[in-house]
Every structure is written in C-alpha cells, then in structure tokens.
Design a protein around this motif. Structure first.
Motif, PDB file in Angstrom:
ATOM      1  N   UNK A   1       1.322   5.279   8.039  1.00 55.40           N
ATOM      2  CA  UNK A   1       0.059   4.790   8.606  1.00 55.40           C
ATOM      3  C   UNK A   1      -0.648   3.779   7.707  1.00 55.40           C
ATOM      4  N   UNK A   2      -0.263   3.729   6.431  1.00 59.36           N
ATOM      5  CA  UNK A   2      -0.965   2.879   5.464  1.00 59.36           C
ATOM      6  C   UNK A   2      -0.552   1.417   5.570  1.00 59.36           C
ATOM      7  N   UNK A   3      -1.241   0.563   4.820  1.00 58.32           N
ATOM      8  CA  UNK A   3      -0.916  -0.868   4.813  1.00 58.32           C
ATOM      9  C   UNK A   3       0.305  -1.169   3.951  1.00 58.32           C
ATOM     10  N   UNK A   4       0.862  -0.167   3.261  1.00 59.12           N
ATOM     11  CA  UNK A   4       2.064  -0.391   2.436  1.00 59.12           C
ATOM     12  C   UNK A   4       3.210  -0.856   3.340  1.00 59.12           C
ATOM     13  N   UNK A   5       3.980  -1.856   2.876  1.00 54.45           N
ATOM     14  CA  UNK A   5       5.034  -2.409   3.743  1.00 54.45           C
ATOM     15  C   UNK A   5       6.163  -1.423   4.054  1.00 54.45           C
ATOM     16  N   UNK A   6       6.392  -0.454   3.170  1.00 55.51           N
ATOM     17  CA  UNK A   6       7.393   0.592   3.457  1.00 55.51           C
ATOM     18  C   UNK A   6       6.754   1.958   3.249  1.00 55.51           C
ATOM     19  N   UNK A   7       7.173   2.981   4.015  1.00 59.78           N
ATOM     20  CA  UNK A   7       8.150   2.933   5.107  1.00 59.78           C
ATOM     21  C   UNK A   7       7.557   2.304   6.359  1.00 59.78           C
ATOM     22  N   UNK A   8       8.434   1.775   7.237  1.00 61.95           N
ATOM     23  CA  UNK A   8       8.001   1.207   8.500  1.00 61.95           C
ATOM     24  C   UNK A   8       8.877   1.716   9.627  1.00 61.95           C
ATOM     25  N   UNK A   9       8.976   0.889  10.672  1.00 59.43           N
ATOM     26  CA  UNK A   9       9.708   1.301  11.873  1.00 59.43           C
ATOM     27  C   UNK A   9      11.172   1.627  11.630  1.00 59.43           C
ATOM     28  N   UNK A  10      11.790   0.971  10.632  1.00 55.81           N
ATOM     29  CA  UNK A  10      13.199   1.241  10.346  1.00 55.81           C
ATOM     30  C   UNK A  10      13.409   2.638   9.795  1.00 55.81           C
ATOM     31  N   UNK A  11      12.511   3.064   8.915  1.00 59.71           N
ATOM     32  CA  UNK A  11      12.611   4.420   8.353  1.00 59.71           C
ATOM     33  C   UNK A  11      12.272   5.465   9.413  1.00 59.71           C
TER      34      UNK A  11
ATOM     35  N   UNK B   1      11.878   9.085  -0.626  1.00 58.39           N
ATOM     36  CA  UNK B   1      11.891   9.819   0.624  1.00 58.39           C
ATOM     37  C   UNK B   1      13.171  10.603   0.700  1.00 58.39           C
ATOM     38  N   UNK B   2      13.343  11.505   1.637  1.00 62.28           N
ATOM     39  CA  UNK B   2      12.279  12.020   2.473  1.00 62.28           C
ATOM     40  C   UNK B   2      11.550  13.177   1.781  1.00 62.28           C
ATOM     41  N   UNK B   3      10.248  13.030   1.657  1.00 65.01           N
ATOM     42  CA  UNK B   3       9.438  14.090   1.072  1.00 65.01           C
ATOM     43  C   UNK B   3       8.867  14.956   2.164  1.00 65.01           C
ATOM     44  N   UNK B   4       7.557  15.231   2.095  1.00 67.09           N
ATOM     45  CA  UNK B   4       6.968  16.065   3.131  1.00 67.09           C
ATOM     46  C   UNK B   4       6.666  15.204   4.360  1.00 67.09           C
ATOM     47  N   UNK B   5       6.621  15.871   5.499  1.00 71.64           N
ATOM     48  CA  UNK B   5       6.324  15.177   6.754  1.00 71.64           C
ATOM     49  C   UNK B   5       4.934  14.544   6.692  1.00 71.64           C
ATOM     50  N   UNK B   6       3.964  15.298   6.167  1.00 68.06           N
ATOM     51  CA  UNK B   6       2.599  14.770   6.066  1.00 68.06           C
ATOM     52  C   UNK B   6       2.540  13.514   5.198  1.00 68.06           C
ATOM     53  N   UNK B   7       3.233  13.542   4.043  1.00 69.86           N
ATOM     54  CA  UNK B   7       3.231  12.370   3.157  1.00 69.86           C
ATOM     55  C   UNK B   7       3.886  11.175   3.838  1.00 69.86           C
ATOM     56  N   UNK B   8       4.997  11.440   4.518  1.00 67.33           N
ATOM     57  CA  UNK B   8       5.689  10.355   5.206  1.00 67.33           C
ATOM     58  C   UNK B   8       4.770   9.718   6.254  1.00 67.33           C
ATOM     59  N   UNK B   9       4.090  10.558   7.031  1.00 68.74           N
ATOM     60  CA  UNK B   9       3.198  10.035   8.080  1.00 68.74           C
ATOM     61  C   UNK B   9       2.035   9.257   7.460  1.00 68.74           C
ATOM     62  N   UNK B  10       1.534   9.762   6.335  1.00 71.62           N
ATOM     63  CA  UNK B  10       0.421   9.110   5.643  1.00 71.62           C
ATOM     64  C   UNK B  10       0.847   7.718   5.157  1.00 71.62           C
ATOM     65  N   UNK B  11       2.035   7.633   4.569  1.00 74.48           N
ATOM     66  CA  UNK B  11       2.527   6.346   4.066  1.00 74.48           C
ATOM     67  C   UNK B  11       2.881   5.401   5.208  1.00 74.48           C
TER      68      UNK B  11
END
Lengths: 209, 209
Positions: free
Chosen positions: B15-25, B3-13
C-alpha cells in the motif's frame, strides 16, 4: 489457525487437509491485496511532482481503500470463524427431538453467517474495483499498472467469495434470504466483471502508449 | 523488502509509495495461493473414506502443485529483484559515450529479465489451472470449491503478471524477443481465461447440485 501470520505459514495451512483456511480466507487476502494496490497508486501519486492536480482525489480514494484493506484483512478470521461454527453445528448431538431442534437452529444460524461473510467480502471487493477506476483515471501513469493488478485481484476475490454463497444458500430454510443473497452475489459478480475489465483495458492501453 | 514475511507487513508495503513490492509480487502470491488451494483439494481427498479410487491421481496432482507453489513463492523476490535492477540501470551515469553504452546495455538486460520473470509466473499459473481441472474432476466434492477459488486466483495472477510484460516488452531493442514474449502472454491469457472459466463453472454446478 490464527491469522494473518506469515505468508509461508498461510500458504502451508491452505495447502493442508485442515478445513481452514480455505477459499474464503484466500478471497479476503486477495481482496486486501487489491485494496493495497489501489492505495499504492494513490500513495505514489500524492506528492509526485507534476501530479498536484490529482492529490485531493488520491487522498480521498486512499482513505477509502485503506478502510477496505483493514476490513478485508479482518475477514480472513471472520471466514474461518463462520466455517468453524458451521462444522461445530453439524457435529451437535441429534439423538432426541430437543437435540434435533437445537442442532437445526444452530446449523441455520451458522449457514446464515457463512452466507453473510462472503457477501460482505464481495461488497467490499466491488468497492475496491470502483476505487481502482478512480485511481487509474487520475493516478500517475508510471504506477497505474498496479491498479490493474488490483482489479484482477479484487475480482478474483469476489468470485471466490461467491462460491461460498452458492454452497451455503441452498441449505438455508429462510428461502427469501437465500434467494436475495444469490441474486445479490450474481449482480455483484456481473458488475465486477464489467467494471474490472474496463479498468484493466484502460490500464493496458495506457502502459502500451 | 525481504519477503515473504507476514501478510500484514506485505500488505502494508504494498500500500505504500515504495516501488516494491508491486503488482508482480502480488501476482506471485496469488499464484501460490492458487497452487496451495489445488494442493488442499488433493490433501483432503487423499485418504478420505470412499475416495480411494482418486488417491493416485490426487497424489500426482499434489506433487506438481506443491512444486508450483514453491516456485511461485520464490517469484515474489525474483519480481522485486528484477524491478530493482531495472530502476538501478536507469540511474546509471549517462554523461559520456562510454557511460551511455554501458547504461543502455544494463537497461536492456534488466528489461529482458523484467519480461522473463512475469512470463515465467504466467506459465506457472497456467500449469496451476491445468492441475485444478484434474483436482476438480476427481476430488472430493465437499472441497472442490477450493479448487474453484484456486483457478480464479491463478487466472488473476496470470493477468497481473501479463501487465508487466506489456509494460516492459515495448522498450526492448531485441524486438523479436519482445514480439515472442507478447505473443506468448496473449496466448496464455486467452487459454487461461477459457480453462479457468470451465473449472469455475464445473465447480459451481457441482456445489449447487
């Protein structure tokens, strides 16, 4: 600018003297982050061993939060377009009487749009907060703090959008629409403050148990 | 993720079940947006006709807000690294006595880092709010609403980061460090609430004048 591009580019353009993107676009991204964090709580809970009883509710919540995420992401550009239309209207010629009539009509149309876009952003953020409440009620405890982050993001987005309603509404000649818009944003800000605080407190209690 | 890549990719990740990124990022990005919005108010005011008396102060504020923006942007990855270290520590073998000692030490070191990173994020957000107060006091009236958006973003970021302190501190064996960390984040949250509210109210009054 064309958006949403990279996070670094967005932050760079936000920090610059360029009139767009500004607080309205930042609001849309914060709202979209709030929606994404609600989706994350659902995504983790769905299919998690021991959380089967929550799966149907989490699927329903995520279907809505993903629609809101897409809607809020699109509002980044809508906010920029609304602001640019308003600036363009103010720059129209105003030498003759006809010019003045045309310019005034263009300004009023642009002001209306620049009031409607943040109102719609605020409505979407309020919907995100309502979904976050459902996600925390049944979501897997190990990730509900992300919904806590989601409500503070959505509430901040709503209050940021509200500033654009406060700025643009007073210049509207359609005073009834202006009055209704300010009343609606005030009501949304008040209920969002209470609702997001309730979710945040619930999350804090649960993670500290 | 990187990170930080594109805004869309960040939002997609997000929203996913992947543990990161989360609220801290998400908190780090919201904080960086807050800093960028403060910089914007300064950038517009500097060199604006009629705002010459504010130029020196705006240059000083922007120098600091740009440092904070860079710092907060870097924290997106630091938050991810801290969380991943913690998950890795919990997965270490725990069959023998030596394993258990090693695993416990790794968990404690990772928990400490996962408490320090959000604390540092919160300190940076509090500094952004203090700069926003200065930017609104002397900034060009036509853009101070962006500093109003900046404070709600920074305050939301601070509260989002706080949740990670509340989650990780109770598991720390160094109870004195844990106690100090929770006390500091509580103090930061309380002063940030008051300070950001003062800036927001000031901005609202100014834009509605």
């Amino acid at each position: 600018m064309t958006s949403p591009g990279s996070i670094d580019d967005f932050l760079e353009q936000l920090a610059s003297a360029a009139p767009t993107p500004g607080g309205g676009s930042a609001a849309a991204i914060m709202g979209a982050m709030g929606a994404a964090l609600v989706s994350m709580v659902c995504s983790v809970t769905i299919g998690k061993k021991g959380q089967e009883q929550a799966a149907a509710e989490m699927l329903a919540v995520r279907a809505d939060s993903e629609i809101l995420r897409a809607r809020l992401t699109a509002m980044v550009d809508e906010d920029i377009a609304a602001f640019e239309s308003l600036m363009a209207a103010y720059k129209l010629p105003k030498a003759g009487d006809d010019d003045q009539v045309r310019r005034s009509a263009a300004i009023q149309a642009a002001l209306r749009r620049a009031t409607e876009v943040p109102l719609e952003c605020a409505r979407a953020c309020a919907a995100v907060i309502a979904l976050a409440a459902r996600a925390t009620a049944q979501g897997y405890r190990g990730v509900i703090s992300d919904a806590g982050s989601g409500v503070v993001a959505a509430h901040a987005a709503l209050r940021s959008a509200a500033l654009n309603v406060y700025i643009n509404a007073p210049a509207l000649k359609d005073t009834e629409f202006a009055r209704r818009s300010v009343a609606e944003i005030e009501a949304l800000a008040a209920s969002s403050a209470a609702d997001s605080e309730a979710v945040y407190s619930f999350v804090r209690r649960r993670v500290e148990e």
